[in-house]
Scaffold this motif. Structure first.
Motif, PDB file in Angstrom:
ATOM      1  N   ALA A 107       0.931  -1.214  -0.037  1.00  0.00           N
ATOM      2  CA  ALA A 107       0.070   0.046   0.009  1.00  0.00           C
ATOM      3  C   ALA A 107       0.807   1.245  -0.062  1.00  0.00           C
ATOM      4  CB  ALA A 107      -0.994   0.063   1.165  1.00  0.00           C
ATOM      5  N   GLU A 108       2.204   1.140   0.514  1.00  0.00           N
ATOM      6  CA  GLU A 108       3.106   2.577   0.578  1.00  0.00           C
ATOM      7  C   GLU A 108       4.377   2.138   0.318  1.00  0.00           C
ATOM      8  OE1 GLU A 108       2.171   5.430   1.635  1.00  0.00           O
ATOM      9  OE2 GLU A 108       0.215   5.216   2.355  1.00  0.00           O
ATOM     10  N   PRO A 109       4.505   1.606  -0.959  1.00  0.00           N
ATOM     11  CA  PRO A 109       5.981   1.187  -1.436  1.00  0.00           C
ATOM     12  C   PRO A 109       6.758   2.383  -1.450  1.00  0.00           C
ATOM     13  CG  PRO A 109       4.382   1.652  -3.238  1.00  0.00           C
ATOM     14  CD  PRO A 109       3.654   1.656  -2.131  1.00  0.00           C
ATOM     15  N   ASP A 110       7.874   2.301  -0.955  1.00  0.00           N
ATOM     16  CA  ASP A 110       8.791   3.436  -0.652  1.00  0.00           C
ATOM     17  C   ASP A 110      10.414   2.780  -0.820  1.00  0.00           C
ATOM     18  OD1 ASP A 110      10.234   5.665  -0.112  1.00  0.00           O
ATOM     19  OD2 ASP A 110       9.592   5.845   1.819  1.00  0.00           O
ATOM     20  N   ASP A 111      11.001   2.989  -2.063  1.00  0.00           N
ATOM     21  CA  ASP A 111      12.322   2.182  -2.447  1.00  0.00           C
ATOM     22  C   ASP A 111      13.031   3.320  -3.166  1.00  0.00           C
ATOM     23  OD1 ASP A 111      10.853   2.334  -4.593  1.00  0.00           O
ATOM     24  OD2 ASP A 111      11.164   0.214  -5.041  1.00  0.00           O
ATOM     25  N   ALA A 112      12.677   4.847  -3.313  1.00  0.00           N
ATOM     26  CA  ALA A 112      13.486   5.587  -3.779  1.00  0.00           C
ATOM     27  C   ALA A 112      14.837   5.842  -3.190  1.00  0.00           C
ATOM     28  CB  ALA A 112      12.913   6.710  -3.976  1.00  0.00           C
ATOM     29  N   PHE A 113      15.125   5.715  -1.784  1.00  0.00           N
ATOM     30  CA  PHE A 113      16.319   5.655  -1.352  1.00  0.00           C
ATOM     31  C   PHE A 113      17.131   4.470  -1.695  1.00  0.00           C
ATOM     32  CE2 PHE A 113      19.334   4.862   2.436  1.00  0.00           C
ATOM     33  CZ  PHE A 113      19.662   6.054   2.388  1.00  0.00           C
ATOM     34  N   ALA A 114      16.509   3.308  -1.253  1.00  0.00           N
ATOM     35  CA  ALA A 114      17.203   2.252  -1.554  1.00  0.00           C
ATOM     36  C   ALA A 114      17.888   2.139  -3.030  1.00  0.00           C
ATOM     37  CB  ALA A 114      16.421   0.936  -1.259  1.00  0.00           C
ATOM     38  N   LEU A 115      16.879   2.354  -4.017  1.00  0.00           N
ATOM     39  CA  LEU A 115      17.242   2.172  -5.316  1.00  0.00           C
ATOM     40  C   LEU A 115      18.716   3.269  -5.702  1.00  0.00           C
ATOM     41  CD1 LEU A 115      13.932   2.130  -7.037  1.00  0.00           C
ATOM     42  CD2 LEU A 115      15.573   0.088  -6.764  1.00  0.00           C
ATOM     43  N   ALA A 116      18.438   4.331  -5.131  1.00  0.00           N
ATOM     44  CA  ALA A 116      19.460   5.448  -5.453  1.00  0.00           C
ATOM     45  C   ALA A 116      20.819   4.864  -4.986  1.00  0.00           C
ATOM     46  CB  ALA A 116      19.202   6.520  -4.737  1.00  0.00           C
ATOM     47  N   CYS A 117      20.733   4.135  -3.687  1.00  0.00           N
ATOM     48  CA  CYS A 117      21.998   3.844  -3.074  1.00  0.00           C
ATOM     49  C   CYS A 117      22.644   2.589  -3.911  1.00  0.00           C
ATOM     50  CB  CYS A 117      21.592   3.319  -1.750  1.00  0.00           C
ATOM     51  SG  CYS A 117      21.236   4.766  -0.402  1.00  0.00           S
ATOM     52  N   GLU A 118      21.538   1.741  -4.469  1.00  0.00           N
ATOM     53  CA  GLU A 118      22.167   0.659  -5.386  1.00  0.00           C
ATOM     54  C   GLU A 118      23.043   1.140  -6.369  1.00  0.00           C
ATOM     55  OE1 GLU A 118      18.657  -1.913  -5.723  1.00  0.00           O
ATOM     56  OE2 GLU A 118      19.759  -3.574  -5.088  1.00  0.00           O
TER      57      GLU A 118
END
Length: 301
Positions: free
Chosen positions: A79-90
């Motif tokens: 319901a609240e996907p939030d992976d922008a930070f993780a993707l940027a770090c990857e």
């Protein structure tokens, strides 16, 4: 898998564990923080959980030194996907482990996963994840201050501020000189109510924007039984800023709370809070840590 991830990252010098949790499970980061910090922070070893994210440089930027000591654990829901930070770090080669849950109710499984993983990580790191030797030292120091058998230690500096946000400007030079594998811990002895929680969150973001080091902001005395163990027993990388408004309690003009007596004790609740703060400072100084003490400036009578 989680234990192996945590230990492999720590052995690579990536011991700042950024907890990038989605909006509807963000509060769970506080529980993970106390579990991992208290269990692993001893014998000069430790994994520092850092709730919250920061603006990651774009993929073309060469200034990614702030990520050099970082690993990321992401957690969110459908319901609240939030992976922008993780993707940027990857994109910058940072180790990332992310999990998406169907709904917040599935946190019960995360509790079990993190408990087992933390115990296994302790075994792999060669430490006992179930003891808290430096928490006990802070308790003893607090008792000594309360009964008059121990003198408080002097912090490295003592200052006053008109508001919590002033810390950012006051520490501008010091935090600018911190290395990427250092961390800054701001320890707040103020009422952990809604307004001060928001101020604390804004303070962390402002400080993080000014340094490559990791920044954590925590309320005392709660942190004494969680990250307080890592502060004193973990890697010798921390700088500590203790901010308090206990003077307002002492003179009966606190806008947040009144001091109260403790049955069968000679000290009050406010006196206990002050002793806990001073006891922690004393043990931090014994461990060779740098401690700055900032008091909220009281208005003129």
């Amino acid at each position: 898998e989680l234990a192996a991830f945590l230990v492999a990252a720590q052995r690579l010098g990536r011991w700042h564990l950024r907890l990038a949790f989605g909006r509807d499970v963000r509060g769970f980061a506080s529980w993970v923080e106390q579990l991992v910090a208290e269990s692993t922070g001893k014998l000069g070893i430790g994994i520092l959980p850092v709730p919250g994210t920061f603006e990651v440089p774009d993929s073309d930027s060469e200034d990614v030194s702030a990520l050099s000591a970082t690993a990321v654990c992401g957690l969110s829901t459908f319901a609240e996907p939030d992976d922008a930070f993780a993707l940027a770090c990857e994109e910058h080669g940072v180790p990332v482990q992310s999990l998406v849950m169907p709904e917040p109710a599935d946190l019960w499984a995360e509790v079990v996963r993190w408990q087992v993983a933390t115990a296994l990580a302790g075994k792999l790191l060669g430490i006992n994840p179930f003891d808290e030797p430096d928490v006990s030292a802070a308790k003893a120091a607090t008792t000594g201050i309360l009964n008059g058998t121990r003198e408080p230690a002097s912090p490295d500096s003592e200052r006053t501020a008109r508001k919590m946000a002033d810390i950012t400007g006051m520490m501008r030079v010091e935090i600018g000189e911190m290395a990427a594998d250092d961390y800054l811990a701001v320890l707040l002895y103020v009422a952990p109510a809604g307004a001060d929680r928001q101020r604390a969150s804004s303070l962390r973001e402002a400080l993080q924007a000014r340094t490559k080091a990791a920044v954590t902001v925590q309320f005392g005395p709660r942190y004494l039984h969680s990250t307080g163990q890592l502060h004193k027993g973990g890697p010798a990388k921390g700088r500590f800023v203790v901010f308090h408004d206990l003077d307002w309690i002492d003179d009966g003009r606190s806008p947040a709370c009144e001091d109260v007596a403790i049955p069968r004790q000679k000290f009050t609740a406010g006196g206990l809070l002050r002793a806990q703060m001073l006891g922690d400072i004393a043990v931090l100084k014994e461990r060779g840590k740098h401690v700055d003490l900032i008091a909220l400036q009281r208005p003129e009578k």
